[in-house]
Design an enzyme around this catalytic site. Sequence first.
Site, mmCIF file in Angstrom:
data_model
loop_
_atom_site.group_PDB
_atom_site.id
_atom_site.type_symbol
_atom_site.label_atom_id
_atom_site.label_comp_id
_atom_site.label_asym_id
_atom_site.label_seq_id
_atom_site.Cartn_x
_atom_site.Cartn_y
_atom_site.Cartn_z
ATOM 1 N N GLN A 85 0.648 -1.120 -0.046
ATOM 2 C CA GLN A 85 0.096 -0.204 0.062
ATOM 3 C C GLN A 85 0.911 1.161 -0.032
ATOM 4 O O GLN A 85 0.414 2.243 -0.637
ATOM 5 C CB GLN A 85 -0.776 -0.125 1.177
ATOM 6 C CG GLN A 85 -2.234 -1.020 1.020
ATOM 7 C CD GLN A 85 -1.633 -2.267 2.024
ATOM 8 O OE1 GLN A 85 -0.406 -2.580 2.008
ATOM 9 N NE2 GLN A 85 -2.602 -2.997 2.679
ATOM 10 N N ASP A 125 -5.767 1.112 12.904
ATOM 11 C CA ASP A 125 -6.734 -0.050 12.746
ATOM 12 C C ASP A 125 -7.641 -0.005 13.855
ATOM 13 O O ASP A 125 -8.765 -0.144 13.774
ATOM 14 C CB ASP A 125 -6.474 -1.051 12.084
ATOM 15 C CG ASP A 125 -6.029 -0.880 10.447
ATOM 16 O OD1 ASP A 125 -4.902 -0.620 10.472
ATOM 17 O OD2 ASP A 125 -6.824 -1.070 9.760
#
Length: 352
Positions: free
Chosen positions: A202, A243
């Site tokens: 990513q 997260d």
Amino acid sequence: MAEFHSKIRTIQWSDNCSKMVDQTLFPYEYKYVDIKGGQEMFDAIRNMIVRGAPAIGIAGAHGIVLYAMEIAKETSSREEFVNKLLEKADYMKTSRPTAVNLMWAVEKQKEIIKNSKADINGIIEELKQNGIKLENEDIEINKKIGDYGAEVVPKGATILTHCNAGALATVGYGTALGVVRSAYANDNTIQVFADETRPRQQGARITTLELTMDGIPTTLITDGMCSYFMKKGMIDIVVVGADRIAANGDTANKIGTYTVAIAAKYHNVPFYIAAPLSTIDTSIKTGDEIIIEERSREEVTHINGKTICADGVNIINPGFDVTPHELIAGIITEVGILRPNYNESIKKAFEK
Ligand code: MRU
């Protein structure tokens, strides 16, 4: 891809469906897809067409609207509609287990389903409006995170980031990259080092794209290089996303974050988390309680469809790791920068 810039809208409710950028195609293609069904949204989250904790949350909220529209076609009984929809909402939460923003946003939709006095169509409308509200709030929150975070970025700093906590991990602007954007707006001598972020890259595929399109000087490094550059004094600050954050500040983020945090501690480089309050899970005391997603072996064994290792080798592929709170200098949120003792500062943040 000239149209790509920081004003990108990663996900948007429009024409009775959820329009999102397909993030599996980066950096080769920039394409929107229309997600029109509940199961289709579940798969889009699981297969990472949409990714990044805040963006996944909005996707989950949209997914509940899509399920609601489907169930409304199957039954005219309000009670049956509500029961089936609540079941689907719980199912949606299982599409990815670590990013708590998904559970948070789905719970927001569940509150509407449970408390609404409206008929079936009225409930659907309320769910749609709530999804749109959460979308718009996400961008506002990220701008606040960016502005608070910019205050801790030294003049002319090199900022290291891991994974992608940018516009594409949120509805827009980004959390960690929101800090970069706000800092750059004040001081165009800052620059970014972006970790590649194996296995799904990513950092390479998404962060470098976002930042270079915005004209922010960016250097791509592989994951193992961070301590080398820290030792050379070339990194001034680390800013990453999250997260899920436990009540004591322990933070789950993309696998490899923990390694960066340890290296930062050793080299006296301040390590910051940038995340909205919706990423903080006060129901868990420590990071030990965070469920870590296990992903497929192919993510590790293959790059661009080609194998990079011996056939049949053992693979373990945890998607996230947990950085202990002792390694975190501050958690940059929309209500300010939380500092240790996190049990206390997190509690206070929710009272604001
Ligand atoms: O597996 P991903 O790409 O969804 O993981 C994303 C990350 O770990 C991000 O750093 C995190 O979600 C923060 S996003 C603002």
